[in-house]
Motif scaffolding. Structure first.
Motif, short mmCIF file in Angstrom:
data_model
loop_
_atom_site.label_atom_id
_atom_site.label_comp_id
_atom_site.label_asym_id
_atom_site.label_seq_id
_atom_site.Cartn_x
_atom_site.Cartn_y
_atom_site.Cartn_z
N ARG A 31 0.84 -1.25 0.15
CA ARG A 31 -0.06 0.06 -0.15
C ARG A 31 0.90 1.32 0.10
NH1 ARG A 31 -4.96 -1.32 4.11
NH2 ARG A 31 -5.35 -3.68 3.53
N ARG A 32 2.06 1.10 0.51
CA ARG A 32 2.97 2.50 0.56
C ARG A 32 3.10 2.71 -0.88
NH1 ARG A 32 7.62 2.03 4.96
NH2 ARG A 32 6.23 1.18 6.85
N PHE A 33 3.04 1.96 -1.99
CA PHE A 33 3.31 2.34 -3.26
C PHE A 33 2.14 2.37 -4.11
CE2 PHE A 33 6.70 -0.10 -1.30
CZ PHE A 33 7.93 0.48 -1.51
N ASP A 34 0.87 2.47 -3.56
CA ASP A 34 -0.21 2.72 -4.16
C ASP A 34 -0.50 4.16 -4.35
OD1 ASP A 34 -3.23 1.96 -5.15
OD2 ASP A 34 -3.56 3.31 -3.52
N PRO A 35 -0.87 4.62 -5.53
CA PRO A 35 -0.87 6.11 -5.84
C PRO A 35 -1.99 6.86 -4.91
CG PRO A 35 -0.97 4.94 -7.76
CD PRO A 35 -0.98 3.89 -6.96
N GLY A 36 -2.81 6.40 -4.67
CA GLY A 36 -3.89 7.03 -3.44
C GLY A 36 -3.41 7.01 -2.07
N TYR A 37 -2.68 6.20 -1.57
CA TYR A 37 -2.13 6.27 -0.43
C TYR A 37 -0.94 7.31 -0.35
CZ TYR A 37 -4.76 2.46 1.41
OH TYR A 37 -5.79 1.77 1.59
N VAL A 38 -0.12 7.36 -1.32
CA VAL A 38 0.97 8.27 -1.61
C VAL A 38 0.51 9.56 -1.59
CG1 VAL A 38 2.86 9.34 -3.28
CG2 VAL A 38 2.49 6.63 -2.93
N ALA A 39 -0.67 9.91 -2.52
CA ALA A 39 -1.15 11.35 -2.32
C ALA A 39 -1.94 11.64 -1.20
CB ALA A 39 -2.41 11.12 -3.56
N ALA A 40 -2.50 10.81 -0.56
CA ALA A 40 -2.95 10.94 0.87
C ALA A 40 -1.79 11.74 1.80
CB ALA A 40 -3.88 9.97 1.43
N ALA A 41 -0.89 10.88 1.83
CA ALA A 41 0.37 11.06 2.84
C ALA A 41 0.86 12.29 2.36
CB ALA A 41 1.40 10.09 2.62
N ALA A 42 1.13 12.88 0.97
CA ALA A 42 1.67 14.30 0.75
C ALA A 42 0.62 15.17 1.08
CB ALA A 42 1.78 13.97 -0.82
N ALA A 43 -0.72 15.10 1.18
CA ALA A 43 -1.63 16.07 1.37
C ALA A 43 -1.64 16.36 2.80
CB ALA A 43 -3.01 15.75 1.03
N LEU A 44 -1.40 15.27 3.68
CA LEU A 44 -1.39 15.31 5.05
C LEU A 44 -0.11 16.38 5.56
CD1 LEU A 44 -2.49 14.76 7.87
CD2 LEU A 44 -1.28 12.74 7.86
N ARG A 45 0.98 15.82 4.99
CA ARG A 45 2.32 16.30 5.21
C ARG A 45 2.43 17.79 4.76
NH1 ARG A 45 5.35 10.60 3.71
NH2 ARG A 45 4.43 9.53 5.52
N ALA A 46 1.69 18.15 3.70
CA ALA A 46 1.58 19.57 3.14
C ALA A 46 0.66 20.43 3.90
CB ALA A 46 1.27 19.37 1.60
N GLY A 47 0.16 19.86 4.85
CA GLY A 47 -0.89 20.71 5.62
C GLY A 47 -2.40 20.94 5.20
N GLU A 48 -2.53 20.19 4.06
CA GLU A 48 -3.99 20.52 3.59
C GLU A 48 -4.98 19.94 4.21
OE1 GLU A 48 -3.81 18.81 -0.43
OE2 GLU A 48 -1.74 19.54 -0.96
#
Length: 309
Positions: free
Chosen positions: A105-122
């Motif tokens: 799951r760490r390499f699934d585009p959906g989870y990657v995008a969710a992690a990026a959104a969370l870390r970006a403060g969105e």
């Protein structure tokens, strides 16, 4: 590069096709006591430049130790081992070695995008997470006694992706389960329906839900709710959901985990072959297993359990 593959079951067969098509793989050596593959030739998988392990869980620790002992980079499907003791043994042997564990799951585009959104403060400050993993039909009866139970076998993926997306650790759990289907779950000391409440080290509350009898299809989702926004992973056109307001899948619901995570499986093998460091370590696998162990103890004893203990 010569790559050895051990195990040609459902996920092993998929890895065989992926490896054979990879531009870095010149030769694929396969080993399975009962199956063959059109994508590779039989041989000793440990006389290669890298090894991929996709055998039954009970064999993982022994094969990992063999690859580590020979200094061969190794990818192994989760889990490292059924028990904490075996996992710790492999951890000690594998320190500083190139060992990657298969939490796709760490390499699934959906989870990657969710992690990026969370870390970006969105999403703002994260307050709540919900995870669900539900199979459309139960595995064979003979698999259940060897699986380690629904928390170690199924929800361990939820526990890993929770840590990876949020960057936080689980400190306590309160889990429960039920048997609503076949008797072989109860006979093995397992359950076919599961829930858990997890508390993270920053106070974030997480709910986890699972089933072996989700007749609508394979359903894997994650919801992250914060003070500024919410993100959902897995709520796509093939999610097996129909709402009373008219929302329904645009295509055939996901039938199984291999189909749902096809891209992720390809991505993780590519990352393993191209990287000289582990993108999902034995330490990561151990952390997820500790949460699973805590949930199983909580379910059996009917009380909250601290993961550290």
């Amino acid at each position: 590069m010569r790559v050895g593959l051990l195990g040609l079951g459902r996920i092993g067969a998929f890895h065989a096709a992926t490896l054979a098509a990879h531009p870095l793989v010149d030769e694929l050596i396969v080993a399975d006591p009962v199956r063959s593959s059109p994508y590779g030739r039989p041989g000793d998988p440990f006389e290669t430049d890298a090894v991929v392990i996709a055998t039954p869980t009970s064999t993982h620790a022994e094969l990992l130790l063999k690859a580590i002992g020979r200094g061969i980079p190794v990818f192994c499907e989760k889990p490292v081992a059924i028990t904490l003791a075996e996992t710790l043994k492999v951890l000690e042997a594998g320190r500083g070695k190139h060992v990657q564990i298969g939490f796709q799951r760490r390499f699934d585009p959906g989870y990657v995008a969710a992690a990026a959104a969370l870390r970006a403060g969105e999403l703002g400050e994260l307050h709540r997470v919900h995870l669900i993993t539900a199979d459309p039909a139960p595995p064979p009866a003979e698999y259940i006694p060897l699986s380690g139970g629904i928390y170690r076998d199924c929800h361990i993926h939820d526990f890993d992706i929770l840590r990876w997306v949020t960057g936080r650790e689980v400190v306590s759990v309160y889990a429960a389960g039920a048997n609503r289907g076949a008797d072989f779950f109860r006979a093995a000391g397992d359950v076919d329906t599961s829930v858990a409440l997890l508390t993270m080290d920053d106070g974030t509350l997480v709910t986890v839900q699972g089933s072996r009898y989700n007749g609508a299809g394979y359903d894997v989702r994650m919801e992250l709710a914060g003070t500024k926004g919410t993100r959902a992973v897995g709520l796509g056109p093939r999610a097996p959901l129909t709402s009373t307001e008219g929302l329904q899948p645009d295509g055939e619901p996901w039938p199984d985990f291999v189909t749902r995570f096809e891209t992720a499986y390809v991505n993780e093998i590519d990352a393993f072959l191209r990287s000289t460091s582990s993108l999902c370590t034995i330490e990561d696998a151990l952390a997820a297993l500790r949460v699973a162990e805590a949930c199983e103890r909580s379910r059996r004893e009917g009380r909250p359990v601290e993961v550290e203990r």
